[in-house]
Design a protein around this motif. Structure first.
Motif, PDB file in Angstrom:
ATOM      1  N   LEU A 103      59.268   8.649  36.794  1.00 48.94           N
ATOM      2  CA  LEU A 103      59.014   7.224  37.009  1.00 48.94           C
ATOM      3  C   LEU A 103      58.173   6.970  38.257  1.00 48.94           C
ATOM      4  N   TRP A 104      58.424   7.731  39.342  1.00 48.80           N
ATOM      5  CA  TRP A 104      57.646   7.467  40.564  1.00 48.80           C
ATOM      6  C   TRP A 104      56.351   8.271  40.649  1.00 48.80           C
ATOM      7  N   TYR A 105      56.291   9.419  39.980  1.00 46.02           N
ATOM      8  CA  TYR A 105      55.127  10.298  40.114  1.00 46.02           C
ATOM      9  C   TYR A 105      53.801   9.624  39.741  1.00 46.02           C
ATOM     10  N   PRO A 106      53.720   8.863  38.647  1.00 46.99           N
ATOM     11  CA  PRO A 106      52.431   8.254  38.303  1.00 46.99           C
ATOM     12  C   PRO A 106      51.867   7.340  39.397  1.00 46.99           C
ATOM     13  N   VAL A 252      58.034  13.370  53.671  1.00 49.42           N
ATOM     14  CA  VAL A 252      56.667  13.869  53.829  1.00 49.42           C
ATOM     15  C   VAL A 252      56.699  15.096  54.730  1.00 49.42           C
ATOM     16  N   ALA A 253      55.766  16.008  54.511  1.00 47.73           N
ATOM     17  CA  ALA A 253      55.722  17.242  55.298  1.00 47.73           C
ATOM     18  C   ALA A 253      54.283  17.596  55.622  1.00 47.73           C
ATOM     19  N   MET A 254      54.123  18.318  56.746  1.00 48.99           N
ATOM     20  CA  MET A 254      52.792  18.753  57.163  1.00 48.99           C
ATOM     21  C   MET A 254      52.387  20.000  56.391  1.00 48.99           C
ATOM     22  N   LEU A 255      51.154  19.985  55.887  1.00 49.49           N
ATOM     23  CA  LEU A 255      50.593  21.137  55.195  1.00 49.49           C
ATOM     24  C   LEU A 255      50.015  22.125  56.208  1.00 49.49           C
ATOM     25  N   GLU A 256      49.747  23.324  55.751  1.00 49.38           N
ATOM     26  CA  GLU A 256      49.174  24.341  56.640  1.00 49.38           C
ATOM     27  C   GLU A 256      47.857  23.892  57.253  1.00 49.38           C
ATOM     28  N   ASP A 257      47.112  23.057  56.525  1.00 51.85           N
ATOM     29  CA  ASP A 257      45.810  22.609  57.030  1.00 51.85           C
ATOM     30  C   ASP A 257      45.914  21.384  57.938  1.00 51.85           C
ATOM     31  N   GLY A 258      47.153  20.938  58.230  1.00 48.81           N
ATOM     32  CA  GLY A 258      47.347  19.807  59.116  1.00 48.81           C
ATOM     33  C   GLY A 258      47.457  18.467  58.428  1.00 48.81           C
ATOM     34  N   GLY A 259      47.192  18.420  57.124  1.00 49.88           N
ATOM     35  CA  GLY A 259      47.376  17.179  56.381  1.00 49.88           C
ATOM     36  C   GLY A 259      48.842  16.930  56.066  1.00 49.88           C
ATOM     37  N   TRP A 260      49.095  15.820  55.373  1.00 52.13           N
ATOM     38  CA  TRP A 260      50.460  15.462  55.023  1.00 52.13           C
ATOM     39  C   TRP A 260      50.555  15.236  53.520  1.00 52.13           C
ATOM     40  N   ALA A 261      51.719  15.539  52.954  1.00 47.69           N
ATOM     41  CA  ALA A 261      51.945  15.334  51.525  1.00 47.69           C
ATOM     42  C   ALA A 261      53.330  14.752  51.311  1.00 47.69           C
ATOM     43  N   VAL A 262      53.454  13.937  50.274  1.00 49.91           N
ATOM     44  CA  VAL A 262      54.762  13.441  49.856  1.00 49.91           C
ATOM     45  C   VAL A 262      55.492  14.568  49.132  1.00 49.91           C
ATOM     46  N   ILE A 263      56.692  14.876  49.588  1.00 48.26           N
ATOM     47  CA  ILE A 263      57.489  15.938  48.991  1.00 48.26           C
ATOM     48  C   ILE A 263      58.497  15.382  47.995  1.00 48.26           C
ATOM     49  N   GLU A 264      59.086  14.246  48.333  1.00 44.14           N
ATOM     50  CA  GLU A 264      60.138  13.693  47.489  1.00 44.14           C
ATOM     51  C   GLU A 264      60.231  12.191  47.708  1.00 44.14           C
ATOM     52  N   VAL A 265      60.759  11.504  46.701  1.00 42.19           N
ATOM     53  CA  VAL A 265      61.039  10.075  46.765  1.00 42.19           C
ATOM     54  C   VAL A 265      62.492   9.876  46.377  1.00 42.19           C
ATOM     55  N   ASN A 266      63.139   8.881  46.980  1.00 44.04           N
ATOM     56  CA  ASN A 266      64.532   8.644  46.656  1.00 44.04           C
ATOM     57  C   ASN A 266      64.885   7.194  46.918  1.00 44.04           C
ATOM     58  N   ASP A 267      65.911   6.728  46.231  1.00 45.67           N
ATOM     59  CA  ASP A 267      66.453   5.417  46.553  1.00 45.67           C
ATOM     60  C   ASP A 267      66.966   5.420  47.987  1.00 45.67           C
ATOM     61  N   GLY A 268      66.694   4.359  48.728  1.00 43.70           N
ATOM     62  CA  GLY A 268      67.095   4.319  50.128  1.00 43.70           C
ATOM     63  C   GLY A 268      68.597   4.322  50.332  1.00 43.70           C
ATOM     64  N   GLY A 269      69.329   3.735  49.383  1.00 41.00           N
ATOM     65  CA  GLY A 269      70.769   3.658  49.530  1.00 41.00           C
ATOM     66  C   GLY A 269      71.481   4.982  49.421  1.00 41.00           C
ATOM     67  N   VAL A 270      70.853   5.973  48.794  1.00 41.18           N
ATOM     68  CA  VAL A 270      71.495   7.282  48.637  1.00 41.18           C
ATOM     69  C   VAL A 270      70.783   8.352  49.452  1.00 41.18           C
ATOM     70  N   SER A 271      69.853   7.950  50.312  1.00 39.10           N
ATOM     71  CA  SER A 271      69.131   8.898  51.153  1.00 39.10           C
ATOM     72  C   SER A 271      69.879   9.099  52.471  1.00 39.10           C
ATOM     73  N   GLY A 272      70.142  10.346  52.811  1.00 37.00           N
ATOM     74  CA  GLY A 272      70.801  10.627  54.076  1.00 37.00           C
ATOM     75  C   GLY A 272      69.925  10.251  55.253  1.00 37.00           C
ATOM     76  N   LEU A 273      70.556   9.825  56.332  1.00 39.00           N
ATOM     77  CA  LEU A 273      69.804   9.460  57.531  1.00 39.00           C
ATOM     78  C   LEU A 273      69.581  10.696  58.390  1.00 39.00           C
ATOM     79  N   PRO A 274      68.349  10.969  58.809  1.00 38.85           N
ATOM     80  CA  PRO A 274      68.111  12.054  59.762  1.00 38.85           C
ATOM     81  C   PRO A 274      68.929  11.831  61.027  1.00 38.85           C
ATOM     82  N   PRO A 275      69.314  12.912  61.720  1.00 38.33           N
ATOM     83  CA  PRO A 275      70.235  12.771  62.856  1.00 38.33           C
ATOM     84  C   PRO A 275      69.736  11.877  63.980  1.00 38.33           C
ATOM     85  N   GLY A 276      68.426  11.748  64.145  1.00 35.78           N
ATOM     86  CA  GLY A 276      67.916  10.944  65.247  1.00 35.78           C
ATOM     87  C   GLY A 276      67.702   9.481  64.926  1.00 35.78           C
TER      88      GLY A 276
END
Length: 290
Positions: A103-106, A252-276
């Motif tokens: 559903l989100w990929y397109p 999102v994550a940094m690629l070897e060439d320094g660019g960025w890519a979307v790795i995953e999408v998720n509903d915000g309500g079920v996404s864990g919060l990073p520790p910071g």
């Protein structure tokens, strides 16, 4: 503010550790109410018991914050709340829009790894579909989640993998996900990410979780606490309007060439919060906004 009072509904799993007590305190410190839903009771068909802590009548607009549910389970929760006059901030259709890759990929295909998918668990069908991606390495997952904790056995398809190798990894994924396997197999082109460190389970990459609320970028925080400054992610803000959801996250994550890519999408309500990340950075604009 709308005429409906806003609050957070926490879905708890008593058998697993979570940080929702901290989040509930943050919500209440902002002046909003919190309620609990008993997920075990909900999933066993006892919605009345599951929602006994929620007012039986009223007009609450509730942000679900809890363990991941399927679209169907989330729909059951929505229906039970509607019978009491409440509604969820995120509708079942919006929940699914940010949860299921097909559903989100397109909407984000230009910004993420090329992907193909099947309905069901037929490894031969998935193998044939994967040929459109070019040669492996690939990443394997279901429509929602991978089994990255079993990276080599049930997630990563290495270069020059045979059809038999692929079928074995598919079987391991299906076994690992068990009753929570979601809909079908997804094969994604492996992206070369820049390695920043090590964890007990393998290499660690520079990954950030971006939260979007009502199309706006609300927060960005890294998964691992590397000593790096948070990049300017303002260029990602237009992506917040590509997903039909009032609250979702992008990893999102940094690629070897320094660019960025979307790795995953998720509903915000079920996404864990990073520790910071301070929970108030999310809940204040979501609950207090117009």
């Amino acid at each position: 503010m709308t005429s409906r009072a806003r609050a957070v509904l926490f879905g708890r799993n008593p058998s697993q550790y979570d940080t929702f007590d901290i989040e509930a305190e943050a919500v209440e410190s902002l002046g909003f109410d919190t309620y609990q839903v008993d997920l075990a009771a909900l999933l066993n068909g006892n919605a009345e018991h599951a929602l006994e802590a929620v007012p039986k009548r009223g007009g609450l607009r509730l942000l679900y914050r809890g363990w991941m549910l399927t679209e169907e389970e989330y729909g059951t929760l929505d229906e039970a709340l509607s019978e009491r006059g409440h509604r969820l901030l995120t509708t079942p259709d919006q929940y699914a829009a940010a949860l299921y890759l097909p559903l989100w990929y397109p909407h984000l295909s230009r910004y993420t790894a090329r992907s193909v998918w099947t309905e069901g668990t037929d490894a031969d069908e998935a193998w044939r579909a994967a040929q459109a991606l070019g040669p492996s390495p690939w990443i394997l997952k279901d429509h929602v989640k991978s089994a990255k904790e079993r990276w080599e056995e049930a997630c990563f398809v290495p270069a020059k993998a045979t059809r038999e190798d692929f079928a074995r990894i598919c079987a391991n994924l299906v076994e690992e996900r068990g009753e929570r396997f979601e809909r079908g197999l997804v094969v994604r082109k492996y992206l070369p990410l820049k390695v920043y460190g090590r964890t007990p389970t393998g290499p660690a990459h520079l990954e950030f979780r971006l939260f979007f609320g009502r199309g706006r970028l609300l927060a960005a925080e890294q998964h691992h606490e590397f000593d790096v400054d948070t990049p300017d992610f303002s260029a990602f803000e237009p992506l917040g309007r590509r997903i039909d959801s009032p609250f979702f996250s992008l990893d999102v994550a940094m690629l070897e060439d320094g660019g960025w890519a979307v790795i995953e999408v998720n509903d915000g309500g079920v996404s864990g919060l990073p520790p910071g990340l301070d929970p108030r950075a999310l809940f204040e604009p979501l609950l207090g906004g117009g």
